[in-house]
Every structure is written in C-alpha cells, then in structure tokens.
Design a protein around this motif. Structure first.
Motif, PDB file in Angstrom:
ATOM      1  N   LYS A  63      45.340 -10.113 108.782  1.00 52.32           N
ATOM      2  CA  LYS A  63      46.660 -10.061 109.025  1.00 52.32           C
ATOM      3  C   LYS A  63      47.247 -11.322 109.181  1.00 52.32           C
ATOM      4  CE  LYS A  63      46.904  -5.624 110.914  1.00 52.32           C
ATOM      5  NZ  LYS A  63      47.275  -4.630 112.093  1.00 52.32           N
ATOM      6  N   PHE A  64      48.209 -11.875 108.561  1.00 46.43           N
ATOM      7  CA  PHE A  64      49.095 -13.272 108.576  1.00 46.43           C
ATOM      8  C   PHE A  64      50.679 -13.084 108.414  1.00 46.43           C
ATOM      9  CE2 PHE A  64      47.869 -12.806 104.457  1.00 46.43           C
ATOM     10  CZ  PHE A  64      49.001 -13.202 103.693  1.00 46.43           C
ATOM     11  N   GLU A  65      51.304 -13.918 108.661  1.00 46.85           N
ATOM     12  CA  GLU A  65      52.805 -14.017 108.489  1.00 46.85           C
ATOM     13  C   GLU A  65      53.452 -14.903 107.533  1.00 46.85           C
ATOM     14  OE1 GLU A  65      54.813 -14.221 112.367  1.00 46.85           O
ATOM     15  OE2 GLU A  65      54.045 -12.081 113.102  1.00 46.85           O
ATOM     16  N   TRP A  85      47.467  -9.749  98.336  1.00 40.40           N
ATOM     17  CA  TRP A  85      48.136  -9.741  99.570  1.00 40.40           C
ATOM     18  C   TRP A  85      49.243  -8.585  99.240  1.00 40.40           C
ATOM     19  CZ3 TRP A  85      50.053 -15.199 100.423  1.00 40.40           C
ATOM     20  CH2 TRP A  85      48.938 -16.027 100.691  1.00 40.40           C
ATOM     21  N   PHE A  99      52.423  -6.312 101.695  1.00 35.59           N
ATOM     22  CA  PHE A  99      53.407  -6.468 102.870  1.00 35.59           C
ATOM     23  C   PHE A  99      53.755  -5.263 102.898  1.00 35.59           C
ATOM     24  CE2 PHE A  99      56.067  -7.802  99.665  1.00 35.59           C
ATOM     25  CZ  PHE A  99      57.224  -7.253  99.908  1.00 35.59           C
ATOM     26  N   TRP A 100      54.380  -4.649 104.088  1.00 31.88           N
ATOM     27  CA  TRP A 100      55.344  -3.576 104.546  1.00 31.88           C
ATOM     28  C   TRP A 100      56.780  -3.911 104.604  1.00 31.88           C
ATOM     29  CZ3 TRP A 100      53.603   1.428 104.203  1.00 31.88           C
ATOM     30  CH2 TRP A 100      52.482   1.648 104.383  1.00 31.88           C
ATOM     31  N   ASP A 114      57.253 -16.541 105.845  1.00 32.75           N
ATOM     32  CA  ASP A 114      58.843 -16.425 105.871  1.00 32.75           C
ATOM     33  C   ASP A 114      59.412 -15.871 104.691  1.00 32.75           C
ATOM     34  OD1 ASP A 114      58.827 -18.623 104.496  1.00 32.75           O
ATOM     35  OD2 ASP A 114      59.712 -19.783 105.719  1.00 32.75           O
ATOM     36  N   GLU A 126      60.335 -12.371 109.063  1.00 28.47           N
ATOM     37  CA  GLU A 126      59.169 -12.863 109.018  1.00 28.47           C
ATOM     38  C   GLU A 126      58.546 -11.776 108.601  1.00 28.47           C
ATOM     39  OE1 GLU A 126      57.378 -14.859 112.152  1.00 28.47           O
ATOM     40  OE2 GLU A 126      58.683 -16.329 112.173  1.00 28.47           O
ATOM     41  N   ILE A 127      57.649 -11.710 107.391  1.00 32.30           N
ATOM     42  CA  ILE A 127      57.175 -10.768 106.806  1.00 32.30           C
ATOM     43  C   ILE A 127      55.669 -10.517 107.328  1.00 32.30           C
ATOM     44  CG2 ILE A 127      56.345  -9.900 104.729  1.00 32.30           C
ATOM     45  CD1 ILE A 127      59.274 -11.854 104.580  1.00 32.30           C
ATOM     46  N   HIS A 128      55.147  -9.628 107.796  1.00 29.82           N
ATOM     47  CA  HIS A 128      53.654  -9.373 108.231  1.00 29.82           C
ATOM     48  C   HIS A 128      53.109  -8.889 107.127  1.00 29.82           C
ATOM     49  CE1 HIS A 128      55.026  -9.859 112.293  1.00 29.82           C
ATOM     50  NE2 HIS A 128      55.941  -9.127 111.988  1.00 29.82           N
ATOM     51  N   CYS A 129      52.116  -9.809 106.399  1.00 32.28           N
ATOM     52  CA  CYS A 129      51.139  -9.661 105.364  1.00 32.28           C
ATOM     53  C   CYS A 129      49.898  -9.169 105.734  1.00 32.28           C
ATOM     54  CB  CYS A 129      51.277 -10.719 104.451  1.00 32.28           C
ATOM     55  SG  CYS A 129      52.833 -11.336 103.956  1.00 32.28           S
ATOM     56  N   ILE A 130      49.015  -8.662 104.784  1.00 27.57           N
ATOM     57  CA  ILE A 130      47.555  -8.347 104.771  1.00 27.57           C
ATOM     58  C   ILE A 130      46.935  -8.821 103.642  1.00 27.57           C
ATOM     59  CG2 ILE A 130      45.879  -6.245 105.063  1.00 27.57           C
ATOM     60  CD1 ILE A 130      48.342  -4.691 106.015  1.00 27.57           C
TER      61      ILE A 130
END
Length: 110
Positions: free
Chosen positions: A65-67, A28, A30-31, A69, A55-59
């Motif tokens: 992609k998913f989010e 995973w 995240f930006w 907290d 909320e962190i947008h992850c890859i």
C-alpha cells in the motif's frame, strides 16, 4: 478534476466503492467512493471526479500500500481519450408553412 476511464478498468464494485486499475502502471489499483463515479451515455466509459486535495490510497501488484495525490493520479490518465471525438451538430430550421382553409363534410359534423 475529472478523468474518463474505460469501463473495463473497474475491477470490482461493492455498491459503495469502485476498485479501479491505473493505466501505465505496474498493476496499481485504487478504491474510490461510488458517489464520485458516474457512467457515461455510451456505457463503455465512466467519469471519475477527484477533489484536488484528495490523497488516494493505492495498492501495487504485490499488495503493498502507498499514497499518491490527485495530481499524480490524473497524470496517469492524461492520455486517455475515450469519447473525446464529437459528432457534428446540425441545426434544422423548417421553412414557414402557410395555413390554408379546410372544410369538412356535413355528414361528419355533429
């Protein structure tokens, strides 16, 4: 919340944001904006400040992609202990020195 990451976890730096890998996950990433990331003095780690309501947008490793907290993200970094040891602090107070009278040669005086 503040988390400490290893500098090797930063995979990409655009100048405006960092791509950071999450430990103990399946690839995973995240930006996060660069305004929330600061280099530590040792140069081997960075401090990341994450607002509680963010909320962190992850890859994941497959590009899905998913989010998550902020609490969930911090739970992945809770075992990291970079630079947590602290060197002992010594305070040195020099002894008092008494002033003594000195004289100068007449040749050196103007």
């Amino acid at each position: 919340m503040k988390i400490t990451i290893n500098a090797n976890q930063v995979k990409y730096d655009t100048g405006k944001a960092f791509l950071i890998t999450i430990p103990r996950s399946k690839g995973w990433k995240f930006w996060i904006p660069s305004k929330l990331v600061y280099s530590n003095r040792d140069g081997h780690s960075k401090s990341v400040y994450i607002p509680d309501d963010m909320e962190i947008h992850c890859i994941d490793g497959h590009g899905k992609k998913f989010e998550i907290d902020a609490e969930q993200l911090v739970s992945y970094f809770d075992h990291v202990s970079i630079g947590q040891k602290q060197d002992p602090i010594y305070h040195h107070v020099p002894g008092k020195v008494e002033a003594k009278e000195t004289t100068a040669d007449e040749e050196l005086m103007r």
